[in-house]
Design a protein around this motif. Structure first.
Motif, mmCIF file in Angstrom:
data_model
loop_
_atom_site.group_PDB
_atom_site.id
_atom_site.type_symbol
_atom_site.label_atom_id
_atom_site.label_comp_id
_atom_site.label_asym_id
_atom_site.label_seq_id
_atom_site.Cartn_x
_atom_site.Cartn_y
_atom_site.Cartn_z
ATOM 1 N N GLN A 75 0.835 -1.213 0.000
ATOM 2 C CA GLN A 75 0.000 0.000 0.000
ATOM 3 C C GLN A 75 0.860 1.250 0.000
ATOM 4 N N GLN A 76 1.898 1.240 0.818
ATOM 5 C CA GLN A 76 2.776 2.406 0.907
ATOM 6 C C GLN A 76 3.460 2.685 -0.424
ATOM 7 N N GLU A 77 3.881 1.617 -1.129
ATOM 8 C CA GLU A 77 4.515 1.784 -2.439
ATOM 9 C C GLU A 77 3.510 2.310 -3.467
ATOM 10 N N ALA A 78 2.264 1.782 -3.404
ATOM 11 C CA ALA A 78 1.230 2.236 -4.340
ATOM 12 C C ALA A 78 0.901 3.704 -4.130
ATOM 13 N N LEU A 79 0.845 4.125 -2.867
ATOM 14 C CA LEU A 79 0.582 5.531 -2.567
ATOM 15 C C LEU A 79 1.759 6.410 -2.995
ATOM 16 N N LYS A 80 2.959 5.901 -2.805
ATOM 17 C CA LYS A 80 4.151 6.655 -3.201
ATOM 18 C C LYS A 80 4.157 6.903 -4.704
ATOM 19 N N ALA A 81 3.668 5.914 -5.464
ATOM 20 C CA ALA A 81 3.584 6.072 -6.921
ATOM 21 C C ALA A 81 2.619 7.183 -7.297
ATOM 22 N N LEU A 82 1.662 7.478 -6.403
ATOM 23 C CA LEU A 82 0.707 8.577 -6.625
ATOM 24 C C LEU A 82 1.165 9.861 -5.935
ATOM 25 N N GLU A 83 2.431 9.861 -5.465
ATOM 26 C CA GLU A 83 3.031 11.016 -4.789
ATOM 27 C C GLU A 83 2.284 11.367 -3.498
ATOM 28 N N ILE A 84 1.851 10.324 -2.787
ATOM 29 C CA ILE A 84 1.193 10.492 -1.492
ATOM 30 C C ILE A 84 2.043 9.811 -0.435
ATOM 31 N N GLN A 85 2.373 10.551 0.609
ATOM 32 C CA GLN A 85 3.214 10.031 1.680
ATOM 33 C C GLN A 85 2.407 9.942 2.970
ATOM 34 N N PRO A 86 2.238 8.725 3.550
ATOM 35 C CA PRO A 86 1.527 8.624 4.830
ATOM 36 C C PRO A 86 2.200 9.463 5.905
ATOM 37 N N GLY A 87 1.392 9.895 6.890
ATOM 38 C CA GLY A 87 1.905 10.736 7.966
ATOM 39 C C GLY A 87 2.459 9.914 9.121
ATOM 40 N N GLU A 88 2.388 10.483 10.319
ATOM 41 C CA GLU A 88 2.901 9.812 11.506
ATOM 42 C C GLU A 88 2.176 8.491 11.725
ATOM 43 N N GLU A 89 2.954 7.485 12.164
ATOM 44 C CA GLU A 89 2.425 6.152 12.445
ATOM 45 C C GLU A 89 1.695 5.563 11.233
ATOM 46 N N ASN A 90 2.173 5.944 10.033
ATOM 47 C CA ASN A 90 1.617 5.426 8.773
ATOM 48 C C ASN A 90 0.109 5.638 8.667
ATOM 49 N N THR A 91 -0.325 6.829 9.020
ATOM 50 C CA THR A 91 -1.749 7.164 8.898
ATOM 51 C C THR A 91 -1.964 8.118 7.723
ATOM 52 N N LEU A 92 -3.186 8.102 7.238
ATOM 53 C CA LEU A 92 -3.564 8.960 6.116
ATOM 54 C C LEU A 92 -4.910 9.597 6.445
ATOM 55 N N ILE A 93 -4.968 10.923 6.358
ATOM 56 C CA ILE A 93 -6.214 11.637 6.655
ATOM 57 C C ILE A 93 -6.803 12.161 5.352
ATOM 58 N N ILE A 94 -8.009 11.728 5.069
ATOM 59 C CA ILE A 94 -8.712 12.175 3.863
ATOM 60 C C ILE A 94 -9.948 12.951 4.291
ATOM 61 N N SER A 95 -10.104 14.174 3.791
ATOM 62 C CA SER A 95 -11.246 14.998 4.199
ATOM 63 C C SER A 95 -11.867 15.673 2.982
ATOM 64 N N ARG A 96 -13.133 15.994 3.130
ATOM 65 C CA ARG A 96 -13.841 16.703 2.065
ATOM 66 C C ARG A 96 -14.829 17.666 2.710
#
Length: 552
Positions: A75-96
């Motif tokens: 997952q981390q590699e797939a996100l990196k390919a989209l230029e997305i880097q997880p934050g602290e403790e490998n978390t990702l915050i998505i908001s709208r």
């Protein structure tokens, strides 16, 4: 995994926060309590359509936030390919956030497009909506499911086919453009030569138009410039400053404080003299040249004419020139080029045929395996004596995904021939078939979180029990979030949440909270008993919960 959902001012929800757990997360509640709003909020955060009408009455905006944990290296590699880097403790915050005028999406506080949002969230969560099973009646969905099942085998070949297909279509297009008689080609060649000659004779260069336009403007206003400068020169010859100099000279020696004033007047006088000289020099050397003006006008007419015909900039005109030269070469060497294109097209077609045949072979083998696993899964979901196969047909032409058309066929009664899903399956059966598909795909699906919105449509009794066991099985390797009305499914919950609607300060509000074991039993009793919950119903609910826990 989805760790947390936060919702603010969305429809009936003023504020809600839910912390989901591993395994099977069940959401229940009365009809109309707002269960669909919860799923809708998640879908909105994933990049789904969001109407301004969804904003809670009296609020300025609606807000949804999802907190994910991204634990696997894949997952981390797939996100990196989209230029997305997880934050602290490998978390990702998505908001709208939805306002009356716009929609804003963020990933880790960075603004992203809706397209980028969908790309990222597709790696994290799969939402099966209430009516998604209806997509099974569309044949193109069946091939999509097969390719998802065998993606590691089919993906490399699909990439090769897609690339070759683009080449194939380009060659067909180029050959199509070469249709027409010899007389027509000769006329086109003559016209190409004329256009090439007109561009080359113009001898355009970058920046020339800007330079000429500036000079043209200056010459156009030369009379106005001279009239204005003449007035400036007359004003600078004013004797007042000379009188001021003489006057201050007469008294400066009588008071030391006047000397700085005298120096300033001297500076002003010197500056005015210098300015008057500059104006005079400009007027003596600048004059209107009618010949130059006519030359510039004619040159700009040529440039503007070419721009209007071929493009707004010189670079675009040069691009057209190269295209015209290339086209002229094709016309002058028509037979040789057409023969070469025909050979290339045949080679591309053969390559496309070979790639598509290989992909078809892989698909048919995977299709048999998928059909066998689907049959096993459907039997687990109370489809007795079911037959399930995948039928392949060849399309008339190639596509970016090969030449296959595939369709699921099913028979739910002994002795009945297999038929297309749309001809056999009811809404409830389609729902179970989709669950079977999700179950089979779960082994190969790297998406960690699956959401099912009312997967229990049209089922009850023993079938419902078997669906609950299937959801529990998926929950062993995935996080599952499921909205249900059935106690058989709710009893399997690893985490049970209740959604309820109430009136607060004259406003209807929806809230969601996690139930402890006793509260979960009581909610099961409500699902079992309806309006009146008796001690017998409670005992039945308690037994159902205990049986579910033992079966897990």
């Amino acid at each position: 995994m989805l760790l947390e959902l936060q919702v603010k001012n969305l429809a009936l929800i003023e504020q809600a926060q839910v912390e989901f757990g591993e395994g099977l997360n069940i959401l229940t509640g009365e009809t109309g309590a707002g269960k669909s709003i919860i799923i809708g909020s998640v879908n909105m955060a994933l990049g789904g359509k969001a109407s301004r009408d969804i904003i809670r009455q009296g609020a300025d905006s609606a807000f949804v936030q999802l907190l994910f944990s991204v634990d696997t290296k894949e997952q981390q590699e797939a996100l990196k390919a989209l230029e997305i880097q997880p934050g602290e403790e490998n978390t990702l915050i998505i908001s709208r956030r939805i306002t009356p005028s716009r929609s804003m999406a963020k990933i880790n506080d960075e603004m992203v497009t809706t397209a980028k949002l969908k790309q990222v969230t597709s790696l994290l969560i799969d939402l099966h909506g209430q009516h998604e099973h209806q997509s099974l009646i569309h044949i193109h969905k069946h091939l999509e499911i097969l390719d998802a099942y065998a993606k590691n085998q089919v993906s490399p070949w699909k990439e090769k086919i897609s690339e070759e297909y683009n080449n194939y279509q380009d060659l067909k297009k180029r050959l199509s453009s070469m249709e027409g008689g010899q007389e027509e080609r000769l006329r086109e060649a003559d016209f190409c030569r004329f256009e090439i000659e007109s561009i080359e004779q113009a001898a355009l260069r970058e920046g020339e138009e800007e330079e000429l336009t500036a000079r043209y403007r200056k010459l156009s206003y030369s009379q106005k410039i001279m009239e204005s400068l003449s007035e400036v020169y007359q004003a600078l010859e004013n004797e007042e400053i000379a009188r001021a100099v003489r006057s201050v000279d007469q008294v400066a020696d009588f008071d030391e404080e006047l000397k700085p004033i005298r120096d300033q007047i001297y500076d002003v006088e010197a500056l005015m003299n210098e300015l008057r000289y500059s104006v005079k020099e400009y007027m003596d050397h600048e004059f209107f040249d009618e010949g130059e003006f006519q030359q510039i006008t004619a040159r700009l007419d040529v440039i503007h004419g070419l721009q209007a015909k071929y493009g707004g900039t010189v670079s675009k005109i040069f691009q057209v020139l190269e295209e015209k030269k290339k086209r002229l070469e094709e016309l002058e060497h028509f037979d040789e080029i057409r023969t070469e294109l025909e050979q290339n097209l045949e080679e591309s077609k053969n390559q496309l045929e070979a790639f598509s045949a290989k992909l078809s072979e892989i698909r048919k083998s995977a299709g048999k395996e998928l059909a066998e696993r689907m049959k096993e899964s459907l039997i687990d979901l109370n489809f007795l004596d079911v037959e399930f196969i995948m039928e392949f047909r060849r399309l008339k032409d190639y596509t970016k995904e090969g030449f296959d058309e595939a369709e699921f066929l099913i028979s739910t009664n002994p002795g009945e021939p297999v038929k297309p899903l749309k001809s056999v399956a009811s809404g409830g059966e389609l729902s179970r078939i989709m669950l079977a598909i999700k179950t089979v795909l779960a082994d190969t699906d790297e998406v960690p979180t699956l959401i099912f919105d009312e997967i229990d449509t049209g089922i009850s009794g023993r079938t419902a029990q078997m669906v609950s066991q299937k959801l529990n099985a998926i929950g062993k390797n995935h996080q599952v979030i499921c909205i249900t009305h059935l106690p058989q499914i709710a009893s399997m919950a690893d985490s049970h949440f209740e959604i309820e609607k109430s009136v607060q300060k004259g406003k209807t509000a929806t809230r969601i909270h996690r139930l402890n074991k006793e509260e979960s039993v009581y909610e099961l009793a409500r699902l079992l008993g309806g309006a009146k919950i008796t001690e017998a119903v409670l005992e039945n609910a308690r037994e159902m919960k205990e049986l579910a826990e033992r079966s897990k």
